[in-house]
Write a protein that holds these residues in place. Sequence first.
Motif, PDB file in Angstrom:
ATOM      1  N   ASP A 214       0.832  -1.206   0.000  1.00 10.28           N
ATOM      2  CA  ASP A 214       0.000   0.000   0.000  1.00 10.28           C
ATOM      3  C   ASP A 214       0.866   1.254   0.000  1.00 10.28           C
ATOM      4  O   ASP A 214       0.597   2.195  -0.747  1.00 10.28           O
ATOM      5  CB  ASP A 214      -0.946  -0.021   1.202  1.00 10.28           C
ATOM      6  N   ASP A 215       1.912   1.252   0.805  1.00 10.72           N
ATOM      7  CA  ASP A 215       2.828   2.397   0.837  1.00 10.72           C
ATOM      8  C   ASP A 215       3.497   2.617  -0.523  1.00 10.72           C
ATOM      9  O   ASP A 215       3.800   3.746  -0.891  1.00 10.72           O
ATOM     10  CB  ASP A 215       3.896   2.221   1.910  1.00 10.72           C
ATOM     11  N   ALA A 216       3.717   1.541  -1.254  1.00 11.41           N
ATOM     12  CA  ALA A 216       4.351   1.634  -2.569  1.00 11.41           C
ATOM     13  C   ALA A 216       3.346   2.014  -3.661  1.00 11.41           C
ATOM     14  O   ALA A 216       3.726   2.203  -4.817  1.00 11.41           O
ATOM     15  CB  ALA A 216       5.020   0.304  -2.928  1.00 11.41           C
ATOM     16  N   GLY A 217       2.067   2.105  -3.286  1.00 18.36           N
ATOM     17  CA  GLY A 217       1.051   2.491  -4.257  1.00 18.36           C
ATOM     18  C   GLY A 217       0.556   1.368  -5.142  1.00 18.36           C
ATOM     19  O   GLY A 217      -0.049   1.633  -6.191  1.00 18.36           O
ATOM     20  N   ARG A 218       0.803   0.122  -4.735  1.00 16.67           N
ATOM     21  CA  ARG A 218       0.328  -1.003  -5.545  1.00 16.67           C
ATOM     22  C   ARG A 218      -1.192  -1.050  -5.539  1.00 16.67           C
ATOM     23  O   ARG A 218      -1.841  -0.779  -4.539  1.00 16.67           O
ATOM     24  CB  ARG A 218       0.864  -2.336  -5.016  1.00 16.67           C
ATOM     25  N   ASP A 219      -1.760  -1.388  -6.660  1.00 18.61           N
ATOM     26  CA  ASP A 219      -3.197  -1.541  -6.790  1.00 18.61           C
ATOM     27  C   ASP A 219      -3.681  -2.656  -5.868  1.00 18.61           C
ATOM     28  O   ASP A 219      -2.996  -3.677  -5.718  1.00 18.61           O
ATOM     29  CB  ASP A 219      -3.541  -1.882  -8.247  1.00 18.61           C
ATOM     30  N   TRP A 220      -4.837  -2.485  -5.252  1.00 15.82           N
ATOM     31  CA  TRP A 220      -5.348  -3.475  -4.317  1.00 15.82           C
ATOM     32  C   TRP A 220      -5.495  -4.842  -4.980  1.00 15.82           C
ATOM     33  O   TRP A 220      -5.268  -5.867  -4.351  1.00 15.82           O
ATOM     34  CB  TRP A 220      -6.677  -3.026  -3.696  1.00 15.82           C
ATOM     35  N   ARG A 221      -5.866  -4.862  -6.270  1.00 10.42           N
ATOM     36  CA  ARG A 221      -6.066  -6.144  -6.968  1.00 10.42           C
ATOM     37  C   ARG A 221      -4.764  -6.923  -7.071  1.00 10.42           C
ATOM     38  O   ARG A 221      -4.733  -8.141  -6.899  1.00 10.42           O
ATOM     39  CB  ARG A 221      -6.681  -5.894  -8.342  1.00 10.42           C
ATOM     40  N   ASP A 222      -3.677  -6.217  -7.352  1.00  5.29           N
ATOM     41  CA  ASP A 222      -2.371  -6.860  -7.430  1.00  5.29           C
ATOM     42  C   ASP A 222      -1.977  -7.418  -6.065  1.00  5.29           C
ATOM     43  O   ASP A 222      -1.547  -8.568  -5.952  1.00  5.29           O
ATOM     44  CB  ASP A 222      -1.331  -5.859  -7.936  1.00  5.29           C
ATOM     45  N   ALA A 223      -2.124  -6.607  -5.026  1.00  3.79           N
ATOM     46  CA  ALA A 223      -1.762  -7.053  -3.675  1.00  3.79           C
ATOM     47  C   ALA A 223      -2.641  -8.218  -3.227  1.00  3.79           C
ATOM     48  O   ALA A 223      -2.151  -9.192  -2.661  1.00  3.79           O
ATOM     49  CB  ALA A 223      -1.874  -5.891  -2.694  1.00  3.79           C
ATOM     50  N   ALA A 224      -3.929  -8.121  -3.491  1.00  6.15           N
ATOM     51  CA  ALA A 224      -4.847  -9.189  -3.085  1.00  6.15           C
ATOM     52  C   ALA A 224      -4.524 -10.499  -3.801  1.00  6.15           C
ATOM     53  O   ALA A 224      -4.537 -11.572  -3.196  1.00  6.15           O
ATOM     54  CB  ALA A 224      -6.287  -8.783  -3.355  1.00  6.15           C
TER      55      ALA A 224
ATOM     56  N   GLU B 137     -12.235  -7.443  -2.486  1.00  4.99           N
ATOM     57  CA  GLU B 137     -11.781  -6.118  -2.049  1.00  4.99           C
ATOM     58  C   GLU B 137     -12.068  -5.909  -0.566  1.00  4.99           C
ATOM     59  O   GLU B 137     -11.240  -5.347   0.161  1.00  4.99           O
ATOM     60  CB  GLU B 137     -12.431  -5.002  -2.863  1.00  4.99           C
ATOM     61  N   THR B 138     -13.198  -6.381  -0.098  1.00  7.34           N
ATOM     62  CA  THR B 138     -13.531  -6.259   1.325  1.00  7.34           C
ATOM     63  C   THR B 138     -12.537  -7.033   2.169  1.00  7.34           C
ATOM     64  O   THR B 138     -12.096  -6.557   3.224  1.00  7.34           O
ATOM     65  CB  THR B 138     -14.964  -6.772   1.584  1.00  7.34           C
ATOM     66  N   CYS B 139     -12.146  -8.204   1.719  1.00  4.38           N
ATOM     67  CA  CYS B 139     -11.164  -9.026   2.423  1.00  4.38           C
ATOM     68  C   CYS B 139      -9.830  -8.291   2.489  1.00  4.38           C
ATOM     69  O   CYS B 139      -9.232  -8.153   3.556  1.00  4.38           O
ATOM     70  CB  CYS B 139     -11.014 -10.368   1.709  1.00  4.38           C
ATOM     71  N   TRP B 140      -9.368  -7.827   1.344  1.00  9.93           N
ATOM     72  CA  TRP B 140      -8.102  -7.084   1.294  1.00  9.93           C
ATOM     73  C   TRP B 140      -8.151  -5.872   2.212  1.00  9.93           C
ATOM     74  O   TRP B 140      -7.247  -5.639   3.013  1.00  9.93           O
ATOM     75  CB  TRP B 140      -7.815  -6.665  -0.150  1.00  9.93           C
TER      76      TRP B 140
ATOM     77  N   THR C 295      -1.553 -11.382  -5.382  1.00 10.05           N
ATOM     78  CA  THR C 295      -0.214 -11.923  -5.166  1.00 10.05           C
ATOM     79  C   THR C 295       0.086 -12.226  -3.708  1.00 10.05           C
ATOM     80  O   THR C 295       0.691 -13.256  -3.408  1.00 10.05           O
ATOM     81  CB  THR C 295       0.874 -10.979  -5.716  1.00 10.05           C
ATOM     82  N   LEU C 296      -0.326 -11.348  -2.808  1.00 13.88           N
ATOM     83  CA  LEU C 296       0.012 -11.534  -1.398  1.00 13.88           C
ATOM     84  C   LEU C 296      -0.980 -12.424  -0.658  1.00 13.88           C
ATOM     85  O   LEU C 296      -0.609 -13.120   0.275  1.00 13.88           O
ATOM     86  CB  LEU C 296       0.105 -10.176  -0.698  1.00 13.88           C
ATOM     87  N   MET C 297      -2.242 -12.367  -1.077  1.00 14.87           N
ATOM     88  CA  MET C 297      -3.285 -13.096  -0.365  1.00 14.87           C
ATOM     89  C   MET C 297      -3.830 -14.275  -1.167  1.00 14.87           C
ATOM     90  O   MET C 297      -4.651 -15.025  -0.687  1.00 14.87           O
ATOM     91  CB  MET C 297      -4.421 -12.137  -0.002  1.00 14.87           C
ATOM     92  N   GLN C 298      -3.387 -14.414  -2.398  1.00 16.26           N
ATOM     93  CA  GLN C 298      -3.867 -15.439  -3.310  1.00 16.26           C
ATOM     94  C   GLN C 298      -5.391 -15.424  -3.456  1.00 16.26           C
ATOM     95  O   GLN C 298      -6.041 -16.463  -3.528  1.00 16.26           O
ATOM     96  CB  GLN C 298      -3.401 -16.848  -2.906  1.00 16.26           C
ATOM     97  N   LEU C 299      -5.934 -14.227  -3.488  1.00 22.41           N
ATOM     98  CA  LEU C 299      -7.370 -14.088  -3.653  1.00 22.41           C
ATOM     99  C   LEU C 299      -7.743 -14.047  -5.122  1.00 22.41           C
ATOM    100  O   LEU C 299      -6.999 -13.492  -5.938  1.00 22.41           O
ATOM    101  CB  LEU C 299      -7.868 -12.791  -3.002  1.00 22.41           C
TER     102      LEU C 299
END
Length: 87
Positions: free
Chosen positions: A32-42, A56-59, A44-48
Amino acid sequence: MDSIDWRAPSGEKVVDYDRRNLALYAALLEADDAGRDWRDAAATLMQLDIAHEEAETCWRSHLERARWIVGEGLATALVAFNARMTQ
């Protein structure tokens, strides 16, 4: 990553779920600090599956929990994590 709940814990008590997901919380904050899109983070990081209606609610709930742990809940988290390590 272990399976995650669709909603991160809430409230002012650190729970085992928080302990198990501390690395995820850190990664979410970094993304989030790096400005990554929530979809990318969700994805790659959460395997959602970001097509899931709750993705999005989960993330967001996990990111908010991470922010609480490093912010307002930091003193509580430090006590809880330290207590766990000394047992």
